[in-house]
Design a protein around this motif. Structure first.
Motif, PDB file in Angstrom:
ATOM      1  N   MET A  81       0.716  -1.093   0.182  1.00  0.00           N
ATOM      2  CA  MET A  81       0.111  -0.026   0.149  1.00  0.00           C
ATOM      3  C   MET A  81       0.860   1.219  -0.067  1.00  0.00           C
ATOM      4  SD  MET A  81      -3.268   0.594   2.533  1.00  0.00           S
ATOM      5  CE  MET A  81      -3.890   1.834   2.683  1.00  0.00           C
ATOM      6  N   SER A  82       0.648   2.267  -0.822  1.00  0.00           N
ATOM      7  CA  SER A  82       1.401   3.334  -0.938  1.00  0.00           C
ATOM      8  C   SER A  82       0.926   4.415   0.242  1.00  0.00           C
ATOM      9  CB  SER A  82       1.470   3.995  -2.132  1.00  0.00           C
ATOM     10  OG  SER A  82       0.060   4.216  -2.698  1.00  0.00           O
ATOM     11  N   SER A  83       1.808   5.356   0.554  1.00  0.00           N
ATOM     12  CA  SER A  83       1.341   6.210   1.327  1.00  0.00           C
ATOM     13  C   SER A  83       0.084   7.108   1.100  1.00  0.00           C
ATOM     14  CB  SER A  83       2.402   7.198   1.937  1.00  0.00           C
ATOM     15  OG  SER A  83       2.102   7.902   2.969  1.00  0.00           O
ATOM     16  N   ASN A  84      -0.779   6.995   1.499  1.00  0.00           N
ATOM     17  CA  ASN A  84      -2.142   7.732   1.123  1.00  0.00           C
ATOM     18  C   ASN A  84      -2.250   9.291   1.733  1.00  0.00           C
ATOM     19  OD1 ASN A  84      -3.477   5.917  -0.491  1.00  0.00           O
ATOM     20  ND2 ASN A  84      -3.687   4.847   1.389  1.00  0.00           N
ATOM     21  N   MET A  85      -1.746   9.514   2.741  1.00  0.00           N
ATOM     22  CA  MET A  85      -1.598  10.682   3.610  1.00  0.00           C
ATOM     23  C   MET A  85      -3.216  10.991   3.749  1.00  0.00           C
ATOM     24  SD  MET A  85       1.335  11.238   3.473  1.00  0.00           S
ATOM     25  CE  MET A  85       2.409  12.500   3.733  1.00  0.00           C
ATOM     26  N   ILE A  86      -3.353  12.381   4.256  1.00  0.00           N
ATOM     27  CA  ILE A  86      -4.932  12.754   4.676  1.00  0.00           C
ATOM     28  C   ILE A  86      -5.473  12.917   3.438  1.00  0.00           C
ATOM     29  CG2 ILE A  86      -6.241  14.528   5.623  1.00  0.00           C
ATOM     30  CD1 ILE A  86      -4.336  13.406   7.654  1.00  0.00           C
ATOM     31  N   ARG A  87      -6.847  11.991   3.330  1.00  0.00           N
ATOM     32  CA  ARG A  87      -7.458  12.168   2.243  1.00  0.00           C
ATOM     33  C   ARG A  87      -8.286  13.416   2.065  1.00  0.00           C
ATOM     34  NH1 ARG A  87      -8.992   5.691   1.706  1.00  0.00           N
ATOM     35  NH2 ARG A  87      -6.822   5.364   1.589  1.00  0.00           N
ATOM     36  N   PRO A  88      -8.337  13.801   0.718  1.00  0.00           N
ATOM     37  CA  PRO A  88      -8.964  15.108   0.387  1.00  0.00           C
ATOM     38  C   PRO A  88     -10.381  15.219   0.864  1.00  0.00           C
ATOM     39  CG  PRO A  88      -7.790  14.376  -1.476  1.00  0.00           C
ATOM     40  CD  PRO A  88      -7.773  13.099  -0.669  1.00  0.00           C
ATOM     41  N   GLY A  89     -10.902  16.090   1.512  1.00  0.00           N
ATOM     42  CA  GLY A  89     -12.195  16.438   1.770  1.00  0.00           C
ATOM     43  C   GLY A  89     -12.578  15.455   3.129  1.00  0.00           C
ATOM     44  N   LYS A  90     -11.419  15.147   3.801  1.00  0.00           N
ATOM     45  CA  LYS A  90     -11.756  14.162   4.947  1.00  0.00           C
ATOM     46  C   LYS A  90     -11.104  14.935   6.296  1.00  0.00           C
ATOM     47  CE  LYS A  90     -13.606  10.150   2.905  1.00  0.00           C
ATOM     48  NZ  LYS A  90     -13.807   8.891   3.259  1.00  0.00           N
ATOM     49  N   THR A  91     -11.452  14.638   7.440  1.00  0.00           N
ATOM     50  CA  THR A  91     -10.616  14.847   8.428  1.00  0.00           C
ATOM     51  C   THR A  91      -9.644  13.855   8.563  1.00  0.00           C
ATOM     52  OG1 THR A  91     -11.982  13.667  10.055  1.00  0.00           O
ATOM     53  CG2 THR A  91     -12.687  15.767   9.405  1.00  0.00           C
ATOM     54  N   THR A  92      -8.608  14.081   9.587  1.00  0.00           N
ATOM     55  CA  THR A  92      -7.228  13.215  10.001  1.00  0.00           C
ATOM     56  C   THR A  92      -8.209  11.884  10.550  1.00  0.00           C
ATOM     57  OG1 THR A  92      -5.836  15.055  10.392  1.00  0.00           O
ATOM     58  CG2 THR A  92      -5.526  12.899  11.325  1.00  0.00           C
ATOM     59  N   LYS A  93      -9.367  12.014  11.293  1.00  0.00           N
ATOM     60  CA  LYS A  93      -9.714  11.044  12.063  1.00  0.00           C
ATOM     61  C   LYS A  93     -10.484  10.130  10.786  1.00  0.00           C
ATOM     62  CE  LYS A  93     -12.623   9.645  15.744  1.00  0.00           C
ATOM     63  NZ  LYS A  93     -13.392  10.076  17.039  1.00  0.00           N
ATOM     64  N   GLU A  94     -11.221  10.549  10.150  1.00  0.00           N
ATOM     65  CA  GLU A  94     -11.794   9.938   9.009  1.00  0.00           C
ATOM     66  C   GLU A  94     -10.823   9.142   8.311  1.00  0.00           C
ATOM     67  OE1 GLU A  94     -15.760  12.523   8.047  1.00  0.00           O
ATOM     68  OE2 GLU A  94     -13.923  13.376   7.144  1.00  0.00           O
ATOM     69  N   SER A  95      -9.764   9.929   7.915  1.00  0.00           N
ATOM     70  CA  SER A  95      -8.757   9.187   7.045  1.00  0.00           C
ATOM     71  C   SER A  95      -7.898   8.093   7.957  1.00  0.00           C
ATOM     72  CB  SER A  95      -7.477  10.424   6.807  1.00  0.00           C
ATOM     73  OG  SER A  95      -8.120  11.251   5.761  1.00  0.00           O
ATOM     74  N   ILE A  96      -7.824   8.271   8.897  1.00  0.00           N
ATOM     75  CA  ILE A  96      -7.385   7.121   9.991  1.00  0.00           C
ATOM     76  C   ILE A  96      -8.107   5.632   9.732  1.00  0.00           C
ATOM     77  CG2 ILE A  96      -6.896   6.203  12.237  1.00  0.00           C
ATOM     78  CD1 ILE A  96      -5.759   9.001  13.012  1.00  0.00           C
ATOM     79  N   VAL A  97      -9.596   6.189   9.832  1.00  0.00           N
ATOM     80  CA  VAL A  97     -10.424   4.814   9.808  1.00  0.00           C
ATOM     81  C   VAL A  97     -10.298   4.405   8.327  1.00  0.00           C
ATOM     82  CG1 VAL A  97     -12.902   4.365   9.891  1.00  0.00           C
ATOM     83  CG2 VAL A  97     -12.084   6.006  11.672  1.00  0.00           C
ATOM     84  N   ASP A  98     -10.285   5.105   7.346  1.00  0.00           N
ATOM     85  CA  ASP A  98     -10.367   4.749   6.045  1.00  0.00           C
ATOM     86  C   ASP A  98      -9.247   3.786   5.822  1.00  0.00           C
ATOM     87  OD1 ASP A  98     -12.500   6.003   4.963  1.00  0.00           O
ATOM     88  OD2 ASP A  98     -11.481   7.875   3.920  1.00  0.00           O
ATOM     89  N   ILE A  99      -7.920   4.198   6.116  1.00  0.00           N
ATOM     90  CA  ILE A  99      -6.864   3.628   5.821  1.00  0.00           C
ATOM     91  C   ILE A  99      -6.583   2.317   6.868  1.00  0.00           C
ATOM     92  CG2 ILE A  99      -4.120   3.550   6.273  1.00  0.00           C
ATOM     93  CD1 ILE A  99      -4.628   6.577   5.005  1.00  0.00           C
ATOM     94  N   ALA A 100      -7.187   2.479   8.101  1.00  0.00           N
ATOM     95  CA  ALA A 100      -7.205   1.401   9.125  1.00  0.00           C
ATOM     96  C   ALA A 100      -8.110   0.139   8.527  1.00  0.00           C
ATOM     97  CB  ALA A 100      -7.810   1.878  10.334  1.00  0.00           C
ATOM     98  N   ASP A 101      -9.007   0.642   7.710  1.00  0.00           N
ATOM     99  CA  ASP A 101     -10.131  -0.409   7.199  1.00  0.00           C
ATOM    100  C   ASP A 101      -9.525  -0.960   6.097  1.00  0.00           C
ATOM    101  OD1 ASP A 101     -12.419  -1.808   6.558  1.00  0.00           O
ATOM    102  OD2 ASP A 101     -13.359  -0.102   5.776  1.00  0.00           O
ATOM    103  N   GLU A 102      -8.575  -0.293   5.202  1.00  0.00           N
ATOM    104  CA  GLU A 102      -7.933  -1.101   4.192  1.00  0.00           C
ATOM    105  C   GLU A 102      -6.968  -1.892   4.709  1.00  0.00           C
ATOM    106  OE1 GLU A 102      -6.454   1.829   1.441  1.00  0.00           O
ATOM    107  OE2 GLU A 102      -8.271   2.845   1.244  1.00  0.00           O
ATOM    108  N   LEU A 103      -6.073  -1.373   5.571  1.00  0.00           N
ATOM    109  CA  LEU A 103      -5.059  -2.349   6.308  1.00  0.00           C
ATOM    110  C   LEU A 103      -5.434  -3.437   6.981  1.00  0.00           C
ATOM    111  CD1 LEU A 103      -2.574   0.370   7.409  1.00  0.00           C
ATOM    112  CD2 LEU A 103      -2.278  -1.102   5.654  1.00  0.00           C
TER     113      LEU A 103
END
Length: 193
Positions: free
Chosen positions: A1-23
């Motif tokens: 998985m490549s580094s996604n960083m904070i997702r556009p239009g999402k908060t840091t918390k939402e990005s953490i959940v998105d990426i944790a879900d993928e991982l």
């Protein structure tokens, strides 16, 4: 998985959940660390702990997100499906829609619940709620088709069959198998119109 960083239009918390879900899906819950998630989001561990105190807190948020997404998808199928059989076919076709990921990692719901079951994890019951959403929705569709006595059994059979297909497609990394099984499931469904 490549580094996604904070997702556009999402908060840091939402990005953490998105990426944790993928991982959690790609690597497994147990093999995914705080560091893995923080690295992919592009934040420090200190910033990470500002949002989540434990990996179980993240898991609870991932499960909540999956429940919300599943409920939205089922509602969409309900609104768009012209008949109960057409709506059930939407469920069957999800195997094809997600074929690339399924052949690599299996079903996201099945793999997570299996792992949590092996760990005797306290959030297993919450993770199982996604299966309950699917089974209850499928049961309603079979009821709408007039199968009052068999609706629950048919729903569970289809859910079990789709899980088996996802597991074997992943084990063999075989998209052709997925396509064949989806056609077989659609043929099976026709006998219940």
């Amino acid at each position: 998985m490549s580094s996604n960083m904070i997702r556009p239009g999402k908060t840091t918390k939402e990005s953490i959940v998105d990426i944790a879900d993928e991982l959690f899906y790609q690597k497994g819950y147990e093999k995914t660390s705080f560091s893995d998630i923080a690295h992919e989001v592009g934040i420090t561990r200190g910033n990470f702990y500002h949002h989540f105190k434990s990996k179980d807190d993240i898991l609870a948020s991932v499960i909540e997100r999956r429940l919300e997404n599943t409920a939205q998808m089922l509602n969409q199928w309900q609104e768009e499906g012209q008949s109960a059989s057409a709506r059930i076919e939407c469920f069957i076709k999800i195997l094809i829609m997600n074929r690339a990921k399924i052949t690599l990692y299996g079903c996201p719901v099945g793999t997570l619940t299996t792992e949590l079951s092996k760990l005797d994890h306290p959030l297993l019951e919450s993770a199982n709620e996604v299966f309950l959403l699917f089974s209850n929705w499928l049961e309603k569709q079979f009821l709408a088709l007039g199968h009052k006595e068999q609706a629950k059994d048919l729903a569970l059979h289809l859910l079990a069959r789709s899980q088996g297909v996802a597991t074997l497609a992943s084990a063999f990394h075989d998209e052709d198998f997925l396509y064949k099984e989806v056609e077989t499931l659609k043929e099976w469904l026709h006998q219940y119109h």
